[in-house]
Motif scaffolding. Structure first.
Motif, PDB file in Angstrom:
ATOM      1  N   GLN A 291      37.063  25.813  50.454  1.00 62.35           N
ATOM      2  CA  GLN A 291      37.230  27.235  50.739  1.00 62.35           C
ATOM      3  C   GLN A 291      36.087  28.038  50.130  1.00 62.35           C
ATOM      4  O   GLN A 291      35.570  28.963  50.749  1.00 62.35           O
ATOM      5  CB  GLN A 291      38.564  27.753  50.182  1.00 62.35           C
ATOM      6  CG  GLN A 291      39.774  27.364  50.999  1.00 62.35           C
ATOM      7  CD  GLN A 291      40.497  26.179  50.393  1.00 62.35           C
ATOM      8  OE1 GLN A 291      39.870  25.168  50.083  1.00 62.35           O
ATOM      9  NE2 GLN A 291      41.800  26.299  50.231  1.00 62.35           N
ATOM     10  N   THR A 292      35.733  27.682  48.890  1.00 62.63           N
ATOM     11  CA  THR A 292      34.648  28.388  48.217  1.00 62.63           C
ATOM     12  C   THR A 292      33.343  28.222  48.988  1.00 62.63           C
ATOM     13  O   THR A 292      32.591  29.176  49.181  1.00 62.63           O
ATOM     14  CB  THR A 292      34.498  27.854  46.781  1.00 62.63           C
ATOM     15  OG1 THR A 292      35.644  28.272  46.039  1.00 62.63           O
ATOM     16  CG2 THR A 292      33.245  28.375  46.125  1.00 62.63           C
ATOM     17  N   PHE A 293      33.102  27.013  49.449  1.00 58.23           N
ATOM     18  CA  PHE A 293      31.880  26.751  50.216  1.00 58.23           C
ATOM     19  C   PHE A 293      31.846  27.655  51.451  1.00 58.23           C
ATOM     20  O   PHE A 293      30.840  28.299  51.742  1.00 58.23           O
ATOM     21  CB  PHE A 293      31.825  25.273  50.622  1.00 58.23           C
ATOM     22  CG  PHE A 293      30.506  24.875  51.207  1.00 58.23           C
ATOM     23  CD1 PHE A 293      29.464  24.482  50.382  1.00 58.23           C
ATOM     24  CD2 PHE A 293      30.308  24.907  52.578  1.00 58.23           C
ATOM     25  CE1 PHE A 293      28.236  24.126  50.916  1.00 58.23           C
ATOM     26  CE2 PHE A 293      29.080  24.557  53.119  1.00 58.23           C
ATOM     27  CZ  PHE A 293      28.039  24.167  52.288  1.00 58.23           C
ATOM     28  N   ILE A 294      32.965  27.690  52.144  1.00 56.47           N
ATOM     29  CA  ILE A 294      33.043  28.531  53.350  1.00 56.47           C
ATOM     30  C   ILE A 294      32.798  29.995  52.995  1.00 56.47           C
ATOM     31  O   ILE A 294      32.044  30.696  53.669  1.00 56.47           O
ATOM     32  CB  ILE A 294      34.429  28.361  54.017  1.00 56.47           C
ATOM     33  CG1 ILE A 294      34.539  26.968  54.606  1.00 56.47           C
ATOM     34  CG2 ILE A 294      34.657  29.431  55.078  1.00 56.47           C
ATOM     35  CD1 ILE A 294      35.943  26.587  55.036  1.00 56.47           C
ATOM     36  N   GLY A 295      33.394  30.444  51.899  1.00 58.33           N
ATOM     37  CA  GLY A 295      33.245  31.838  51.475  1.00 58.33           C
ATOM     38  C   GLY A 295      31.797  32.178  51.141  1.00 58.33           C
ATOM     39  O   GLY A 295      31.269  33.205  51.580  1.00 58.33           O
ATOM     40  N   VAL A 296      31.157  31.308  50.364  1.00 54.04           N
ATOM     41  CA  VAL A 296      29.769  31.566  49.960  1.00 54.04           C
ATOM     42  C   VAL A 296      28.863  31.546  51.186  1.00 54.04           C
ATOM     43  O   VAL A 296      27.996  32.410  51.360  1.00 54.04           O
ATOM     44  CB  VAL A 296      29.292  30.530  48.920  1.00 54.04           C
ATOM     45  CG1 VAL A 296      27.819  30.730  48.599  1.00 54.04           C
ATOM     46  CG2 VAL A 296      30.118  30.638  47.650  1.00 54.04           C
ATOM     47  N   LEU A 297      29.115  30.587  52.061  1.00 56.60           N
ATOM     48  CA  LEU A 297      28.297  30.481  53.274  1.00 56.60           C
ATOM     49  C   LEU A 297      28.456  31.745  54.119  1.00 56.60           C
ATOM     50  O   LEU A 297      27.480  32.314  54.621  1.00 56.60           O
ATOM     51  CB  LEU A 297      28.708  29.234  54.066  1.00 56.60           C
ATOM     52  CG  LEU A 297      27.880  28.905  55.314  1.00 56.60           C
ATOM     53  CD1 LEU A 297      26.409  28.769  54.959  1.00 56.60           C
ATOM     54  CD2 LEU A 297      28.374  27.624  55.974  1.00 56.60           C
ATOM     55  N   MET A 298      29.695  32.189  54.243  1.00 53.47           N
ATOM     56  CA  MET A 298      29.949  33.375  55.057  1.00 53.47           C
ATOM     57  C   MET A 298      29.233  34.590  54.471  1.00 53.47           C
ATOM     58  O   MET A 298      28.571  35.340  55.190  1.00 53.47           O
ATOM     59  CB  MET A 298      31.461  33.641  55.121  1.00 53.47           C
ATOM     60  CG  MET A 298      31.833  34.561  56.259  1.00 53.47           C
ATOM     61  SD  MET A 298      33.582  35.006  56.342  1.00 53.47           S
ATOM     62  CE  MET A 298      34.484  33.705  55.673  1.00 53.47           C
ATOM     63  N   PHE A 299      29.354  34.753  53.185  1.00 51.71           N
ATOM     64  CA  PHE A 299      28.733  35.902  52.520  1.00 51.71           C
ATOM     65  C   PHE A 299      27.210  35.870  52.687  1.00 51.71           C
ATOM     66  O   PHE A 299      26.585  36.877  53.036  1.00 51.71           O
ATOM     67  CB  PHE A 299      29.102  35.883  51.027  1.00 51.71           C
ATOM     68  CG  PHE A 299      28.794  37.164  50.313  1.00 51.71           C
ATOM     69  CD1 PHE A 299      29.728  38.189  50.271  1.00 51.71           C
ATOM     70  CD2 PHE A 299      27.575  37.352  49.681  1.00 51.71           C
ATOM     71  CE1 PHE A 299      29.453  39.366  49.606  1.00 51.71           C
ATOM     72  CE2 PHE A 299      27.288  38.536  49.025  1.00 51.71           C
ATOM     73  CZ  PHE A 299      28.226  39.546  48.987  1.00 51.71           C
ATOM     74  N   THR A 300      26.639  34.691  52.457  1.00 49.67           N
ATOM     75  CA  THR A 300      25.180  34.549  52.581  1.00 49.67           C
ATOM     76  C   THR A 300      24.753  34.794  54.018  1.00 49.67           C
ATOM     77  O   THR A 300      23.735  35.445  54.281  1.00 49.67           O
ATOM     78  CB  THR A 300      24.751  33.135  52.139  1.00 49.67           C
ATOM     79  OG1 THR A 300      25.418  32.814  50.927  1.00 49.67           O
ATOM     80  CG2 THR A 300      23.262  33.064  51.918  1.00 49.67           C
ATOM     81  N   GLU A 301      25.538  34.261  54.939  1.00 52.86           N
ATOM     82  CA  GLU A 301      25.209  34.397  56.345  1.00 52.86           C
ATOM     83  C   GLU A 301      25.200  35.867  56.762  1.00 52.86           C
ATOM     84  O   GLU A 301      24.290  36.319  57.469  1.00 52.86           O
ATOM     85  CB  GLU A 301      26.251  33.630  57.167  1.00 52.86           C
ATOM     86  CG  GLU A 301      25.753  33.163  58.511  1.00 52.86           C
ATOM     87  CD  GLU A 301      26.775  32.255  59.177  1.00 52.86           C
ATOM     88  OE1 GLU A 301      26.913  31.117  58.713  1.00 52.86           O
ATOM     89  OE2 GLU A 301      27.436  32.692  60.126  1.00 52.86           O
ATOM     90  N   LEU A 302      26.211  36.607  56.295  1.00 55.24           N
ATOM     91  CA  LEU A 302      26.273  38.029  56.643  1.00 55.24           C
ATOM     92  C   LEU A 302      25.031  38.763  56.147  1.00 55.24           C
ATOM     93  O   LEU A 302      24.438  39.576  56.859  1.00 55.24           O
ATOM     94  CB  LEU A 302      27.542  38.651  56.059  1.00 55.24           C
ATOM     95  CG  LEU A 302      28.839  38.226  56.749  1.00 55.24           C
ATOM     96  CD1 LEU A 302      30.053  38.699  55.953  1.00 55.24           C
ATOM     97  CD2 LEU A 302      28.901  38.770  58.168  1.00 55.24           C
ATOM     98  N   ASN A 303      24.630  38.446  54.915  1.00 56.95           N
ATOM     99  CA  ASN A 303      23.419  39.060  54.360  1.00 56.95           C
ATOM    100  C   ASN A 303      22.202  38.695  55.174  1.00 56.95           C
ATOM    101  O   ASN A 303      21.353  39.529  55.486  1.00 56.95           O
ATOM    102  CB  ASN A 303      23.206  38.583  52.924  1.00 56.95           C
ATOM    103  CG  ASN A 303      23.821  39.559  51.955  1.00 56.95           C
ATOM    104  OD1 ASN A 303      23.886  40.743  52.240  1.00 56.95           O
ATOM    105  ND2 ASN A 303      24.281  39.052  50.838  1.00 56.95           N
ATOM    106  N   ASN A 304      22.139  37.410  55.483  1.00 61.11           N
ATOM    107  CA  ASN A 304      21.029  36.875  56.258  1.00 61.11           C
ATOM    108  C   ASN A 304      20.929  37.604  57.593  1.00 61.11           C
ATOM    109  O   ASN A 304      19.837  38.005  58.032  1.00 61.11           O
ATOM    110  CB  ASN A 304      21.282  35.371  56.437  1.00 61.11           C
ATOM    111  CG  ASN A 304      20.176  34.675  57.184  1.00 61.11           C
ATOM    112  OD1 ASN A 304      20.232  34.618  58.402  1.00 61.11           O
ATOM    113  ND2 ASN A 304      19.179  34.166  56.480  1.00 61.11           N
ATOM    114  N   ILE A 305      22.066  37.789  58.230  1.00 62.82           N
ATOM    115  CA  ILE A 305      22.081  38.474  59.530  1.00 62.82           C
ATOM    116  C   ILE A 305      21.560  39.904  59.390  1.00 62.82           C
ATOM    117  O   ILE A 305      20.716  40.352  60.162  1.00 62.82           O
ATOM    118  CB  ILE A 305      23.519  38.483  60.111  1.00 62.82           C
ATOM    119  CG1 ILE A 305      23.925  37.068  60.496  1.00 62.82           C
ATOM    120  CG2 ILE A 305      23.606  39.411  61.320  1.00 62.82           C
ATOM    121  CD1 ILE A 305      25.397  36.909  60.807  1.00 62.82           C
TER     122      ILE A 305
END
Lengths: 341, 507
Positions: A291-305
């Motif tokens: 879950q943490t991995f998914i959360g961190v990935l999502m957060f980073t991805e949003l920033n990246n976008i």
């Protein structure tokens, strides 16, 4: 929902209704667990379709590089949130470790050069700070967010004192090498971060300690009654969190080749938010490494976008805040229980 | 048949409150023992003392001939005593096998890594040992239905106790059947008989007397913390159990029945066909001006959640609630107060008082809207005056109106809560266990306060601490069982139903 209940009530006993209610809660819970993953997949698909090169190998490698330090921090934070506590000393420990390690390897400030031993020493001292935080939290029964905030402040202060204003530049060639090397086209830093995350997975999922962490967050009284040493487990959790923060500090120093406490600034809340986005509960007991991995990935991805799309930096913060509210609303469970420790 | 555990004059005191006294219980190998009594009669306390959750304050216990006491559950476990708790003590976010072996992972561990596969295999055996065959050990507990969780818990306790004692264990089951279906209860009973046959003993608390009579070899009856009878299986019948549970006391004086008011015609609260999914169904009643309505029922009968619905803490699924003839929406306790319903909560320390505030502030806190001028200014002088009045009137023992309420004794703190309720001038007052943890002297004062309230024309709903209290205070009673209203009584001051009449509908 209510209509279903009224319908069901007509020809079932109260006991049967109660069971129905539990069963539907269980069902809801199952759906909830997948909410962050579904959201992540949706965001990824939308971004891949609408943004050129988003789903390119280059951007994916870049994404993982960007999330390397948050992922290390989130590994430790997951444990702390699981027991229902919070650790605000993370930025301090990270900054302190970054500052200290720069002084213990070849640098522009002093002639000390302990090499790898310097790294080990830094990690030990950083972890020690976590032990102290945990110990004071447990023994003095001070709420974790107060005691960890205070410890964070102290350790930041010590970090500043180590170099007294002018931060040291690292000249040790190993740092250069780690920062620039790639294996299979993926930066070494990413690999290191993934290994620390992997270690977290191992500890949480395959040790008795990991299960004790879950037990404490879910039902502390039950955990105590089965003979789990609750205090010791909590201290170990804070130590583990400080360990990851310390590693993150060193990694940040490797990346920047400069040792100053400010590398820890603005790391804490994005990381906690990421872990919560993944489905962890601030009240404890809920969450996990995946879950943490998914959360961190999502957060980073949003920033990246936001960066790729070229959102005006003046608006980025504002939009980020809105996105967090939307994402968290979609993914977390709501309960009457709030932060209690 | 060997004696496993024996208690002599065992008792427990909280502060000045004697909750258990003079208990002489004998638990023999191969026996299934039933404990019955009203809520608060002391059954659970006795179990907790045996299981190491609480310490006794009087008397002694001997286990297999040796002096015994346990200060932790673990210690009791090591002595072959295990308790299955009423409120489940499983960790719901772990798997079944992880729960069974929580804190005991050592034998599955190598280099710090736990072999879950191996643990699952052993857990499966442990489950089968307890007669549970339809649970996968690797499933998370939160995905299991309640009944299975209960069975897992029993399997866990059995496994712990077995590991520690081959000499005959004692398993304590506190209300283990409440969430089980008829079929599941029979499975559980089968297991209990099997455990007993193997030389263990089982102690069983239940509110369902038919169950108790079916399964137990020996029944201990409790009342007000004391033990009123020991009945052998062959001698047991419902009437005997009922009469031993209620004892014989006639205490109309005590409840100030002489001042019981006759209800007026005006209906203040009207509950029509109200249901809350999974908790209670189709409850209807009216409460008239000047009336005291007692809601009787055992824990889990739905009366507690009915009370929460009426005071705005919980929502309801269907039905309507009218206050003074107008339909109301009780979305929160604040909304309920606005509509004229105030609750005096059961858990005084947590819900009833604001411990950090003074007596004065606690008295006026529900009346601030009324006392303020234009919604802003609150006259300190007026508040002081009101508080002084109450302290004098109720004889609240304190150093002054500024004293912090959590310095007061239970009875005095409860008087402050009552003062607040009356001061707020709401027409409908709900009293949830108004005398819990209050000593006898203060109880009588609280009873006469309740009479004061009804004389002023309020309607009162009481969830009594004991059945005796419920009947003594009531001008009308409704009885609930398993979420339904099973009956009602009119209770004129000189024509009260007996406790046996009421208890028959409760159990």
């Amino acid at each position: 929902m209510k209509k279903n209940e009224i319908e069901y009530m007509k020809n079932h006993s109260v006991g049967a209704q109660f069971k129905y209610k539990i069963a539907s809660d269980v069902k809801k819970e199952k759906i909830r667990i997948y909410a962050p993953l579904i959201l992540l997949v949706c965001i990824t698909i939308v971004a891949s379709v609408t943004i050129d090169n988003f789903f390119s190998p280059k951007n994916i490698v870049n994404l993982f590089y960007q999330m390397s330090i948050p992922l290390v921090l989130a590994t430790g934070v997951t444990f702390v949130l699981l027991i229902g506590s919070i650790d605000l000393s993370l930025e301090g420990v990270m900054g302190f470790s970054g500052a200290l390690v720069a002084l213990l390897v070849a640098n522009t400030m002093n002639s000390v050069h302990l090499g790898w031993l310097g790294i080990v020493l830094t990690v030990i001292l950083g972890t020690g700070a976590g032990v102290i935080t945990g110990y004071l939290h447990v023994k003095l029964r001070i709420a974790s967010f107060i005691i960890s905030y205070a410890m964070g402040s102290i350790i930041t202060g010590i970090g500043v004192l180590t170099y007294k204003g002018t931060p040291a530049n690292v000249t040790w060639s190993v740092f250069d090498a780690i920062a620039s090397e790639s294996v299979f086209g993926v930066p070494l830093l990413t690999w290191i971060s993934l290994s620390i995350f992997g270690l977290g997975c191992l500890i949480l999922n395959y040790t008795a300690f990991g299960k004790a962490v879950y037990a404490i967050g879910n039902n502390e009284a039950a955990a105590r009654s089965t003979g789990i040493n609750v205090n010791k487990t909590k201290i170990m959790v804070f130590a583990l969190c400080a360990f990851t923060a310390s590693c993150a500090g060193i990694l940040a120093c490797v990346r920047l080749k400069i040792g100053q406490v400010s590398i820890g600034v603005n790391q804490l809340f994005p990381v906690i938010t990421s872990v919560v986005l993944g489905g962890a509960s601030l009240a404890g007991g809920k969450g996990g490494m995946l879950q943490t991995f998914i959360g961190v990935l999502m957060f980073t991805e949003l920033n990246n976008i936001l960066i790729i799309v070229g959102v005006d930096p003046n608006y980025r913060q504002l939009i980020q805040g809105i996105i967090i509210i939307v994402a968290v609303t979609l993914t977390i469970t709501r309960s009457r229980k709030t932060i209690t420790q | 048949m060997k004696t496993l555990l024996k208690t002599e004059k065992l008792g427990k005191i909280y502060g000045t409150n004697v909750v258990l006294h003079d208990i002489d219980v004998e638990i023999n190998q191969g026996e299934i023992i039933g404990l019955i009594g009203e809520n608060g009669a002391g059954k659970s306390t006795l179990m907790k003392i045996i299981a190491g959750v609480e310490k006794s304050s009087m008397g002694r216990m001997t286990l297999r001939g040796e002096t015994y006491s346990a200060s932790t559950i673990l210690e009791a476990n090591r002595n072959g005593i295990g308790m299955v708790f009423q409120e489940q003590s499983l960790v719901s976010n772990l798997s079944v096998s992880q729960n069974i072996f929580l804190g005991r992972e050592k034998k599955f561990r190598k280099y710090g890594i736990v072999n879950w596969g191996k643990m699952n295999v052993v857990a499966k055996e442990a489950l089968e040992n307890a007669g549970v065959s339809n649970v996968e050990p690797n499933k998370k507990v939160e995905t299991l239905p309640f009944a299975l969780r209960e069975m897992v818990e029993i399997a866990k306790v059995l496994n712990i106790v077995d590991e520690n004692s081959k000499r005959g264990s004692i398993i304590l089951l506190d209300e283990a059947t409440t969430v089980l279906s008829e079929e599941e209860i029979q499975i559980l009973f089968g297991q209990m008989r099997r455990m007993a046959k193997l030389g263990n003993a089982v102690v069983f608390i239940s509110h369902r007397l038919d169950e108790i009579m079916e399964i137990c070899d020996k029944i201990y009856v409790f009342k007000d913390g004391g033990q009123t009878a020991v009945i052998k299986k062959e001698d047991a019948n419902l009437d005997l159990l009922y009469s031993k549970m209620v004892g014989d006391n006639n205490s109309s004086e005590y409840y100030v029945t002489s001042r019981q008011t006759v209800a007026e015609e005006e209906i203040l609260l009207s509950v029509k066909d109200v249901s809350r999914f999974g908790e209670f169904n189709n409850v209807s009643f009216d409460v008239k001006k000047g009336e005291v309505l007692s809601i009787c029922g055992v824990e889990g009968s739905g009366k507690e959640s009915l009370c929460s619905v009426l005071c705005g803490d919980l929502g309801h699924t269907s039905g309507t609630i009218d206050v003074s003839g107008k339909k109301v929406n009780l979305s929160s306790p604040y909304a309920a107060l606005k509509k004229g319903i105030l609750v005096v909560p059961k858990d005084r320390r947590d819900e009833g008082i604001v411990g950090l505030l003074s007596i004065k502030e606690n008295i006026v806190i529900s009346s601030l809207d009324r006392l303020s001028v234009g919604g802003i200014y609150i006259s300190v002088k007026k508040c002081n005056q009101i508080s002084e009045n109450w302290i004098n009137k109720l004889k609240i023992k304190c150093t002054g109106i500024e004293e912090r309420i959590n310095k007061l004794s239970g009875g005095n703190a409860q008087k402050v809560v009552f003062a607040r309720a009356i001061e707020s001038e709401v027409p409908i007052v709900i009293l949830n266990h108004p005398t819990r943890g209050v000593d006898v002297g203060a109880k009588v004062e609280i009873y006469s306060l309740i009479r004061d309230i009804t004389e002023k024309g309020c309607a009162v709903i009481v969830l009594g601490d004991t059945l005796d209290e419920s009947i003594g205070l009531a001008s009308r009673i409704i009885v609930m069982k398993d979420g339904l209203v099973t009956g009602g009584f009119d209770c004129q001051a000189d024509k009260k139903p007996t406790q046996i009449d009421v208890i028959k509908m409760m159990m």
